[in-house]
Design a protein around this motif. Structure first.
Motif, PDB file in Angstrom:
ATOM      1  N   THR A 740       0.712  -1.244   0.132  1.00  0.00           N
ATOM      2  CA  THR A 740      -0.169   0.091  -0.192  1.00  0.00           C
ATOM      3  C   THR A 740       0.983   1.319   0.012  1.00  0.00           C
ATOM      4  O   THR A 740       0.383   2.152  -0.386  1.00  0.00           O
ATOM      5  N   VAL A 741       2.065   0.980   0.508  1.00  0.00           N
ATOM      6  CA  VAL A 741       2.828   2.248   0.411  1.00  0.00           C
ATOM      7  C   VAL A 741       4.504   1.776   0.847  1.00  0.00           C
ATOM      8  O   VAL A 741       4.820   1.049   1.635  1.00  0.00           O
ATOM      9  N   ASN A 742       5.491   2.314  -0.010  1.00  0.00           N
ATOM     10  CA  ASN A 742       6.773   2.055   0.244  1.00  0.00           C
ATOM     11  C   ASN A 742       7.568   3.161   0.518  1.00  0.00           C
ATOM     12  O   ASN A 742       7.198   4.397   0.353  1.00  0.00           O
ATOM     13  N   TYR A 743       8.489   3.107   1.640  1.00  0.00           N
ATOM     14  CA  TYR A 743       9.095   3.874   2.746  1.00  0.00           C
ATOM     15  C   TYR A 743      10.447   3.772   2.574  1.00  0.00           C
ATOM     16  O   TYR A 743      10.883   2.840   3.025  1.00  0.00           O
ATOM     17  N   ASP A 744      11.567   4.720   2.340  1.00  0.00           N
ATOM     18  CA  ASP A 744      12.878   4.739   2.244  1.00  0.00           C
ATOM     19  C   ASP A 744      13.636   5.685   3.055  1.00  0.00           C
ATOM     20  O   ASP A 744      14.678   6.008   2.974  1.00  0.00           O
ATOM     21  N   ASN A 745      12.918   6.061   4.193  1.00  0.00           N
ATOM     22  CA  ASN A 745      13.701   7.067   5.163  1.00  0.00           C
ATOM     23  C   ASN A 745      14.958   6.713   5.552  1.00  0.00           C
ATOM     24  O   ASN A 745      15.817   7.653   5.737  1.00  0.00           O
ATOM     25  N   LEU A 746      15.064   5.538   5.806  1.00  0.00           N
ATOM     26  CA  LEU A 746      16.320   4.865   6.375  1.00  0.00           C
ATOM     27  C   LEU A 746      17.249   4.319   5.347  1.00  0.00           C
ATOM     28  O   LEU A 746      18.101   3.549   5.647  1.00  0.00           O
ATOM     29  N   TYR A 747      16.898   4.273   4.081  1.00  0.00           N
ATOM     30  CA  TYR A 747      17.739   3.543   3.217  1.00  0.00           C
ATOM     31  C   TYR A 747      19.200   4.062   3.083  1.00  0.00           C
ATOM     32  O   TYR A 747      20.183   3.265   3.052  1.00  0.00           O
ATOM     33  N   SER A 748      19.367   5.405   3.178  1.00  0.00           N
ATOM     34  CA  SER A 748      20.717   5.852   3.237  1.00  0.00           C
ATOM     35  C   SER A 748      21.325   5.884   4.501  1.00  0.00           C
ATOM     36  O   SER A 748      22.655   6.322   4.634  1.00  0.00           O
ATOM     37  N   ILE A 749      20.814   5.476   5.590  1.00  0.00           N
ATOM     38  CA  ILE A 749      21.473   5.608   6.925  1.00  0.00           C
ATOM     39  C   ILE A 749      21.492   4.333   7.860  1.00  0.00           C
ATOM     40  O   ILE A 749      22.248   3.989   8.367  1.00  0.00           O
ATOM     41  N   ALA A 750      20.099   3.420   7.407  1.00  0.00           N
ATOM     42  CA  ALA A 750      20.070   2.245   8.005  1.00  0.00           C
ATOM     43  C   ALA A 750      20.174   1.028   7.153  1.00  0.00           C
ATOM     44  O   ALA A 750      19.897  -0.001   7.613  1.00  0.00           O
ATOM     45  N   GLY A 751      20.116   1.423   5.929  1.00  0.00           N
ATOM     46  CA  GLY A 751      20.398   0.184   4.859  1.00  0.00           C
ATOM     47  C   GLY A 751      19.059  -0.362   4.516  1.00  0.00           C
ATOM     48  O   GLY A 751      19.386  -1.328   3.798  1.00  0.00           O
ATOM     49  N   VAL A 752      17.848   0.150   4.779  1.00  0.00           N
ATOM     50  CA  VAL A 752      16.619  -0.597   4.630  1.00  0.00           C
ATOM     51  C   VAL A 752      15.535   0.360   3.982  1.00  0.00           C
ATOM     52  O   VAL A 752      15.529   1.521   4.456  1.00  0.00           O
ATOM     53  N   ALA A 753      14.614  -0.164   3.189  1.00  0.00           N
ATOM     54  CA  ALA A 753      13.501   0.349   2.759  1.00  0.00           C
ATOM     55  C   ALA A 753      12.429  -0.496   3.169  1.00  0.00           C
ATOM     56  O   ALA A 753      12.633  -1.812   3.202  1.00  0.00           O
ATOM     57  N   GLN A 754      11.337  -0.093   3.476  1.00  0.00           N
ATOM     58  CA  GLN A 754       9.960  -1.056   3.900  1.00  0.00           C
ATOM     59  C   GLN A 754       8.625  -0.628   3.135  1.00  0.00           C
ATOM     60  O   GLN A 754       8.666   0.385   2.733  1.00  0.00           O
ATOM     61  N   GLY A 755       8.146  -1.762   2.716  1.00  0.00           N
ATOM     62  CA  GLY A 755       6.674  -1.470   2.471  1.00  0.00           C
ATOM     63  C   GLY A 755       5.894  -2.060   3.197  1.00  0.00           C
ATOM     64  O   GLY A 755       5.855  -2.996   3.999  1.00  0.00           O
ATOM     65  N   THR A 756       4.545  -1.316   3.134  1.00  0.00           N
ATOM     66  CA  THR A 756       3.338  -1.933   4.034  1.00  0.00           C
ATOM     67  C   THR A 756       2.526  -2.756   3.323  1.00  0.00           C
ATOM     68  O   THR A 756       1.893  -2.469   2.041  1.00  0.00           O
ATOM     69  N   LEU A 757       2.470  -4.021   3.620  1.00  0.00           N
ATOM     70  CA  LEU A 757       1.664  -4.907   2.709  1.00  0.00           C
ATOM     71  C   LEU A 757       0.257  -4.867   2.812  1.00  0.00           C
ATOM     72  O   LEU A 757      -0.555  -4.593   3.863  1.00  0.00           O
ATOM     73  N   GLY A 758      -0.619  -4.740   1.869  1.00  0.00           N
ATOM     74  CA  GLY A 758      -1.907  -4.863   1.673  1.00  0.00           C
ATOM     75  C   GLY A 758      -2.494  -6.033   2.191  1.00  0.00           C
ATOM     76  O   GLY A 758      -1.876  -7.205   2.021  1.00  0.00           O
ATOM     77  N   ARG A 759      -3.474  -6.285   2.493  1.00  0.00           N
ATOM     78  CA  ARG A 759      -4.191  -7.575   2.822  1.00  0.00           C
ATOM     79  C   ARG A 759      -4.472  -8.604   1.851  1.00  0.00           C
ATOM     80  O   ARG A 759      -4.852  -8.079   0.747  1.00  0.00           O
ATOM     81  N   PRO A 760      -4.325  -9.651   2.153  1.00  0.00           N
ATOM     82  CA  PRO A 760      -4.591 -10.874   1.100  1.00  0.00           C
ATOM     83  C   PRO A 760      -6.014 -11.099   0.982  1.00  0.00           C
ATOM     84  O   PRO A 760      -6.651 -10.284   1.609  1.00  0.00           O
ATOM     85  N   ARG A 761      -6.277 -11.826   0.254  1.00  0.00           N
ATOM     86  CA  ARG A 761      -7.706 -12.240   0.056  1.00  0.00           C
ATOM     87  C   ARG A 761      -8.533 -12.719   1.017  1.00  0.00           C
ATOM     88  O   ARG A 761      -7.758 -13.561   1.922  1.00  0.00           O
ATOM     89  N   GLU A 762      -9.726 -12.133   1.472  1.00  0.00           N
ATOM     90  CA  GLU A 762     -10.297 -12.184   2.860  1.00  0.00           C
ATOM     91  C   GLU A 762     -11.782 -12.523   2.615  1.00  0.00           C
ATOM     92  O   GLU A 762     -12.566 -11.809   1.670  1.00  0.00           O
ATOM     93  N   TRP A 763     -12.401 -13.547   3.346  1.00  0.00           N
ATOM     94  CA  TRP A 763     -13.815 -13.619   3.091  1.00  0.00           C
ATOM     95  C   TRP A 763     -14.559 -13.124   4.438  1.00  0.00           C
ATOM     96  O   TRP A 763     -13.906 -13.349   5.428  1.00  0.00           O
TER      97      TRP A 763
END
Length: 771
Positions: A740-763
Motif C-alpha cells: 500500500t506504500v513503500n518508505y525509504d527514509n532509512l535507506y541511506s542511513i540504516a540500509g533498508v526500505a520498507q513496504g506496508t503490505l496490503g491484506r490478502p484475499r479475505e472473506w
C-alpha cells in the motif's frame, strides 16, 4: 527559558476575478443534516442532499466538485472505515500513512495533503464529523459508525469548510435521533478470526420532542503478517535467537485490528424552530502495528556501529513475513508492537430559526485523546532504529453562523466566526545505532489557537443564474517547546534545545468566486476561483542543531470548471470537473540529508508547482434493479521552481509531491434479483485502481509504490420484508500481493526500505437485522 521567534505575517491581497460559468439553484431541499436518496419514476438515479454551502442542496445543484455517498452505498461496497471511501473518489487519497507514523491517515486531495503525524504540521485536508473539526491526522482512520452520508469536497474549501482545507475537505454526517424506535444489529465473521459487531437504536423519550440514538462497534481480526524470529528459523545464519519466540519461532503478528467505539446523540426539539443536538463519542483502538516488510537493502549505508552486518537475508519477496524485533538488545530497549489510542469527544449543536428567513447555528466541541506506539524502523533483529512515541492532544472549538435569505430569496447568505484552541504533547524515545549513535528522550509541547470570520453570499440576478462569493479571515498562532534529554554520556548538542520555545503566527485572507448556470432541468455548468493556505511552524524533528529551521505557510490558487448532467430520463448521471492549481511555497519534508547532516526530517518551503487535471463520476440505472457506478481522474503535477536546498536533497523538477497518483479508476456494478417470496439477491462487483506514487518528495525507486488494482465482490440475500440481510463479501478477490506504500527514509542511513503490505484475499459473512 530561551525563546526563538518565527513571526510570519503574510497576508494575501484580494484581487477581483470574474469567471463566466453556468448553473442553478437546487430543486430538492430538505432540512440541514438530512440525506434523502429520493427515488421516483422520473428520477432513477438517487438524489443526495448535501450541505457544502451551509444549506441543504441537491448534489446536482451545488457548484463544487463533490463525491457524495449514502450509508447504503458504503455498505454495498463493504466500506466500514474512512480509508475505504476514497477508493471510489477521484483524485482523493485516504490511506494508512507510512509505518513510521503509527495509526496515521495520509489524506490528500488533488496532490495537496499531509501524512506526518507531528502536531507541528497542519493537515492539508479538513476532516469534519457532524461539522466538528478533527485537527490531526493521527487517529483519523475513523470507523463509519452509524453514518448517514459522506461528502468529499475537492479543491480549496477554506471559505466554506474552514481551517486547513487547502486541498479539500472530508465531511461525515451521522444519523440524527428522531425517536422512530428503529435500529439494527449486525455481526460479521471471517477468516483471520475476524469478528465484528455493530448496532444502533433510535429511542423516543418525550413524544417527538426528545430522542436518543445509541450506536456501538467492535472490530477484531488477526494480523496478516507473521512477525518471526529470524535467528530461530535460521540457526546457522549467525543472527542471535530471541528468547521470547519459543518453539514456534513466532514473535507476534502485524496488521491486526482491535477496535471499539461508542456513540450517543440526544436531540431536543421543544418546537418547530429549535433543535439542540448533544453528541458524545468514545474510541479505544489497540490494533497491531502496520504489516511491513523489508522491500530494499543498502548495505553500504550502514555506519561503523553496524559494521559487518548485511541486510540481504531479510528480504521477503512474495511473503507476509517480518523479522522486526521491536527491540534494541544492546540498550535493553523494547517497544510496543501496537498502535494504542484512546479518545473521546463531546459536542453541542444548536439550530434555531429566528424567523422564516434567518437561522442561527452554534457548534461547540471538545475533543481529547492519548496514544502510544512503537517502531522497528529497520525491520531486523538488530535494533538499528528503534523508537517509541506517546501522543496527547486536546482541542476546543466554537463556531457560530447566521444563514438567511433576503430580497425575496434573491440572496442567500451565511456569516459566522470560528474559534479553535488546542494543545498537543509529543513524547518520544529515539534510538539510532547507525550511522550516528543517538539515544535520547523527546518531550515537546505544542499549544495553538486560531480565530476566523467568514461570509458566503449567493446572488440570483436572473432565472437559473447564480453568482456566489466567499471570504474568510484567519489569524492563527502556534508555540513549539522542545524537550530533549540524552540517555548517553556522549556529547549531545540537541540538549541545548531543551526548554526552548519557538513561536509562529500568521494571518491570511482567503476568498472564493463562483458562477453557475442551469441550462435545463438536467444540465448545469459552473466555474470557480478559490484560494487556500496551510500554516507553518518550526521543524519538530531536528537530529542536529543545524536542522532547527522554520517553515512558512503554503498557499494555493485554484481554477475549476465543471458540469453536472442527468439524461436519458435521468437514468444516467455524469459529473465532470477540470482544474488548474497554482501551488506556492509548497511544504516538503527532506528525509535523507540536510546541510550535510543525516538522519534528517526537515520541512522546507521548496518552491512552486502547478497541478492540472480532470475528474469524471458516472452513475447509470439502465434497467430497474441494475446500478452501475464509475469514476476516473487524472492529475498532472509539475514543479515550476525548486529551492537550492530542495535540489541538494535530491528533489528534481520532473518529480511529484508525496502520495500523488497520475490516474485513479474505479467501477462497480450490482443487480437486484427479485426472487418473490424468497426475497431478493443482490450481487455486486467493485474494482479500484490507482497508478504509482512516491512516499517521499525525493522520488526514488525505493520509495515508489507501484500502481495496483483491487477487486472486491459481495452477494447479499434480503428477506422480503427487508428486515434481514445476509451477505458474503470477498475483498482482494484475486489475492493480489501488493504494497500500500513503500518508505525509504532509512535507506541511506540504516540500509533498508520498507513496504506496508496490503491484506490478502479475505472473506466475511455478515448478518444484519433491522427493526
Amino acid at each position: 527559558m530561551a525563546v526563538g521567534y518565527i513571526n510570519i505575517m503574510r497576508s494575501s491581497s484580494v484581487s477581483a476575478l470574474a469567471l463566466l460559468a453556468f448553473s442553478s439553484t437546487g430543486y430538492a431541499q430538505t432540512n440541514a443534516g438530512a440525506v434523502a436518496p429520493q427515488q421516483t419514476a422520473e428520477n432513477n438515479v438517487s438524489d443526495i442532499v448535501v450541505t457544502a454551502q451551509f444549506r441543504a442542496q441537491n448534489l446536482q445543484d451545488t457548484p463544487i466538485a463533490i463525491t457524495a455517498m449514502n450509508a447504503e452505498m458504503m455498505e454495498a461496497r463493504s466500506q466500514t472505515g474512512l480509508t475505504d471511501i476514497a477508493q471510489s473518489a477521484p483524485n482523493v487519497t485516504i490511506r494508512q500513512s507510512v509505518s513510521a507514523y503509527g495509526n496515521t491517515a495520509a489524506l490528500s486531495i488533488r496532490g495537496v495533503g499531509q501524512f506526518d503525524n507531528n502536531f507541528a504540521y497542519e493537515p492539508g485536508v479538513g476532516l469534519y464529523v457532524d461539522d466538528v473539526y478533527y485537527p490531526t491526522v493521527y487517529g483519523a482512520q475513523l470507523d463509519l459508525l452509524d453514518l448517514d452520508r459522506a461528502e468529499i469536497l475537492r479543491g480549496p474549501q477554506g471559505t466554506l469548510a474552514g481551517k486547513n482545507s487547502i486541498g479539500g475537505a472530508v465531511k461525515l454526517y451521522s444519523r440524527r435521533p428522531r425517536g422512530t424506535g428503529e435500529g439494527f444489529i449486525e455481526a460479521t465473521v471471517g477468516n483471520f478470526d475476524r469478528l465484528d459487531f455493530r448496532g444502533s437504536v433510535d429511542i423516543p423519550i418525550v413524544d417527538d420532542k426528545v430522542a436518543l440514538r445509541l450506536a456501538g462497534v467492535y472490530k477484531g481480526r488477526k494480523g496478516h503478517v507473521d512477525r518471526m524470529d529470524f535467528g530461530c528459523l535460521n540457526p546457522s545464519s549467525g543472527v542471535p535467537r530471541l528468547p521470547e519466540s519459543g518453539s514456534s519461532c513466532r514473535l507476534g503478528r502485524l496488521g491486526g485490528q482491535d477496535f471499539q467505539g461508542l456513540r450517543g446523540s440526544l436531540s431536543i426539539r421543544p418546537n418547530d424552530r429549535l433543535e439542540v443536538l448533544l453528541i458524545a463519542d468514545w474510541t479505544r483502538d489497540n490494533s497491531e502495528a502496520a504489516g511491513t516488510r523489508i522491500s530494499a537493502v543498502n548495505n553500504g549505508a550502514l555506519g561503523p556501529v553496524a559494521a559487518g552486518i548485511t541486510m540481504d537475508k531479510f528480504l521477503q519477496g512474495g511473503r507476509y513475513v517480518s523479522y522486526g524485533s521491536f527491540a534494541d538488545p544492546s540498550r535493553n530497549l523494547t517497544v510496543s508492537d501496537r498502535n494504542g489510542y484512546k479518545g473521546w469527544g463531546v459536542s453541542g449543536q444548536i439550530e434555531y430559526e429566528l424567523s422564516d428567513t434567518l437561522k442561527l447555528t452554534s457548534i461547540t466541541a471538545y475533543r481529547k485523546y492519548s496514544a502510544n506506539y512503537g517502531l522497528d524502523l529497520d525491520g531486523t533483529p538488530y535494533g538499528l532504529a528503534t523508537q517509541a512515541f506517546g501522543l496527547g492532544f486536546r482541542s476546543f472549538s466554537q463556531e457560530v453562523r447566521l444563514t438567511g435569505t433576503a430580497l425575496d430569496d434573491m440572496v442567500n447568505y451565511t456569516v459566522g466566526g470560528f474559534y479553535f484552541d488546542a494543545k498537543g504533547r509529543y513524547d518520544s524515545i529515539i534510538d539510532f545505532l547507525s550511522p550516528a549513535n543517538n539515544f535520547y528522550i523527546g518531550a515537546d509541547t505544542i499549544p495553538s489557537d486560531s480565530k476566523s470570520g467568514f461570509a458566503h453570499v449567493e446572488l440570483h440576478p436572473a432565472e437559473n443564474f447564480t453568482l456566489s462569493g466567499g471570504l474568510r479571515y484567519t489569524d492563527e498562532s502556534k508555540d513549539f517547546t522542545f524537550g530533549r534529554v540524552s540517555l548517553l554520556t556522549l556529547p549531545f548538542t540537541l540538549g541545548d534545545l531543551n526548554g526552548q520555545t519557538f513561536k509562529y503566527s500568521a494571518s491570511r485572507w482567503d476568498y472564493r468566486l463562483s458562477a453557475d448556470y442551469r441550462w435545463s432541468r438536467n444540465v448545469m455548468t459552473y466555474a470557480t476561483f478559490s484560494t487556500g493556505f496551510k500554516g507553518g511552524g518550526i521543524n519538530p524533528r531536528p537530529f542536529f542543531v543545524e536542522q532547527v529551521v522554520p517553515f512558512y505557510p503554503e498557499t494555493l490558487k485554484a481554477f475549476e470548471v465543471g458540469t453536472k448532467l442527468d439524461f436519458l430520463d435521468r437514468r444516467v448521471r455524469l459529473n465532470l470537473s477540470a482544474f488548474l492549481n497554482k501551488y506556492d511555497d509548497i511544504q516538503l519534508i527532506l528525509n535523507q540529508r540536510f546541510r550535510g547532516t543525516a538522519p534528517a526530517s526537515v520541512p522546507i518551503n521548496a518552491g512552486k508547482a502547478e497541478m492540472k487535471g480532470f475528474e469524471a463520476e458516472l452513475t447509470l440505472t439502465p434497467v430497474d434493479g441494475l446500478l452501475i457506478d464509475a469514476s476516473v481522474s487524472h492529475l498532472d503535477f509539475d514543479y515550476k521552481t525548486l529551492s537550492s536546498e530542495a535540489v541538494a536533497s535530491g528533489i528534481g523538477i520532473g518529480m511529484v509531491a508525496p502520495f500523488t497518483s497520475d490516474w485513479k479508476l474505479s467501477g462497480g456494478i450490482q443487480y437486484e434479483i427479485d426472487a418473490g417470496s424468497t426475497g431478493s439477491f443482490i450481487p455486486r462487483f467493485d474494482y479500484a485502481y490507482q497508478s504509482k506514487f512516491w512516499s517521499n518528495a525525493a522520488n526514488r525507486p525505493t520509495n515508489e509504490t507501484p500502481g495496483y488494482g483491487i477487486a472486491n465482490a459481495r452477494l447479499t440475500w434480503r428477506h422480503p420484508d427487508k428486515k434481514l440481510d445476509v451477505s458474503l463479501a470477498v475483498t482482494n478477490l484475486f489475492d493480489k500481493y501488493y504494497d500500500t506504500v513503500n518508505y525509504d527514509n532509512l535507506y541511506s542511513i540504516a540500509g533498508v526500505a520498507q513496504g506496508t503490505l496490503g491484506r490478502p484475499r479475505e472473506w466475511a459473512v455478515t448478518a444484519k437485522y433491522n427493526f
